[in-house]
Design an enzyme around this catalytic site. Structure first.
Site, mmCIF file in Angstrom:
data_model
loop_
_atom_site.group_PDB
_atom_site.id
_atom_site.type_symbol
_atom_site.label_atom_id
_atom_site.label_comp_id
_atom_site.label_asym_id
_atom_site.label_seq_id
_atom_site.Cartn_x
_atom_site.Cartn_y
_atom_site.Cartn_z
ATOM 1 N N GLU A 1 -1.754 -6.608 2.315
ATOM 2 C CA GLU A 1 -3.083 -7.221 2.233
ATOM 3 C C GLU A 1 -3.033 -8.441 1.322
ATOM 4 O O GLU A 1 -2.322 -8.433 0.310
ATOM 5 C CB GLU A 1 -4.105 -6.224 1.687
ATOM 6 C CG GLU A 1 -4.667 -5.290 2.724
ATOM 7 C CD GLU A 1 -5.775 -4.424 2.168
ATOM 8 O OE1 GLU A 1 -6.902 -4.497 2.674
ATOM 9 O OE2 GLU A 1 -5.496 -3.667 1.227
ATOM 10 N N ASP B 1 -4.904 6.065 1.221
ATOM 11 C CA ASP B 1 -3.924 4.990 1.072
ATOM 12 C C ASP B 1 -2.949 4.918 2.245
ATOM 13 O O ASP B 1 -2.589 3.830 2.702
ATOM 14 C CB ASP B 1 -3.144 5.165 -0.242
ATOM 15 C CG ASP B 1 -4.042 5.029 -1.460
ATOM 16 O OD1 ASP B 1 -5.047 4.303 -1.366
ATOM 17 O OD2 ASP B 1 -3.747 5.639 -2.505
ATOM 18 N N ASP C 1 0.132 -0.576 1.223
ATOM 19 C CA ASP C 1 -1.215 -0.633 0.667
ATOM 20 C C ASP C 1 -1.107 -0.545 -0.851
ATOM 21 O O ASP C 1 -0.469 0.378 -1.378
ATOM 22 C CB ASP C 1 -2.071 0.513 1.205
ATOM 23 C CG ASP C 1 -3.489 0.463 0.651
ATOM 24 O OD1 ASP C 1 -4.114 -0.609 0.734
ATOM 25 O OD2 ASP C 1 -3.958 1.490 0.129
#
Length: 274
Positions: free
Chosen positions: A174, A257, A90
């Site tokens: 991501e 996170d 992340d």
């Protein structure tokens, strides 16, 4: 001697030339280029004899250094590995990333550390008369400072991506729009200093070389809002200031996170297995 570039507007000069009928050769520490002749060089790695030379790009950095990027063609069969070890990453503004195991690389922030010195040297440059020798000397000093920061960042990102590649078979991240993020959240310097886009590029080609995968999860996937234990969606986590929260449904305490990294890993596993 070295090639002289004609453009005075670009701060990085480069030109490319194709290898036709053996007009480019690399041997005994010398690179022979068309119209220039032989140039002595420091070769960074050994080139096997079966590699076929295709082209050369010669570039000059703002600090005055010359580099020759040589493109070779070769046959290589990469065997895909079975996906067993998964890792979720992340993006983090300060630590570069937090992984699904709760670890972080403790990114040093090279640009932030050199910011005061850079500002001081750039102020000196702005006061000098254009076209003067002293201005050119100061321009080189500023360019070398920027180059040092860039090299430090690249070195750190290469080492981090290599460690992850050697330890895991599939890395899930991501699909972020970093340019839009830096503009909307006013985090331009922090985003640029981290070099997340460069890091993911390094990670991708290193994984592919070993038959491994980099999986990108959709940017609208609710990784921060979803509880990684029970799947409950907490709308309050849209507030970026909220770094820790307790799931109302199962009571699990989450680090924002780390929880997001676990959700990204689980979603990446689902995409790979499906």
């Amino acid at each position: 001697g070295f090639p002289r570039f004609k453009s005075k507007k670009r701060n990085k000069n480069s030109y490319s030339t194709l290898c036709i009928n053996g007009n480019i050769t690399l041997s005994n520490g010398y690179l022979r280029l068309p119209k220039i002749g032989q140039i002595r060089l420091k070769q960074h790695r050994f080139v096997p004899s079966e590699y076929r030379l295709k082209s050369v790009t010669v570039s000059q950095t703002p600090s005055g250094k010359y580099y020759a990027s040589i493109l070779f063609e070769y046959e290589d069969q990469v065997q895909e590995k079975e996906m067993q070890k998964f890792l979720g990453l992340d993006f983090s503004m300060h630590e570069l990333y937090r992984d699904s195991n709760g670890k972080e690389p403790a990114y040093p922030g090279y640009y932030r550390n050199a910011e005061k010195k850079l500002a001081r040297e750039q102020r000196k440059l702005s006061r000098m008369q254009k076209g003067s020798n002293n201005r050119n000397k100061q321009r080189l000093k500023v360019a070398k400072l920027h180059e040092k920061v860039s090299n430090q960042r690249k070195d750190f990102l290469h080492k981090q991506s290599r460690q992850i590649t050697n330890a895991y078979d599939c890395v899930c991240i991501e699909d972020l729009d970093m340019k839009a993020m830096s503009r909307t959240l006013n985090f331009g310097k922090s985003v640029s200093d981290n070099g997340w886009g460069m890091f993911t590029t390094f990670l991708k080609y290193k994984l592919e070389e070993q038959g491994k995968k980099l999986v990108k999860v959709g940017r609208f996937f609710a990784s921060s809002q979803t509880c990684s234990v029970c799947g409950y969606k907490n709308a309050k986590t849209k507030n970026l200031a909220l770094r820790e929260w307790d799931c109302p449904q199962c009571g699990t305490h989450h680090d924002r996170d780390v929880n997001a990294a676990i959700n990204i890993r689980n979603e990446g596993m689902r995409l790979v297995i499906a």
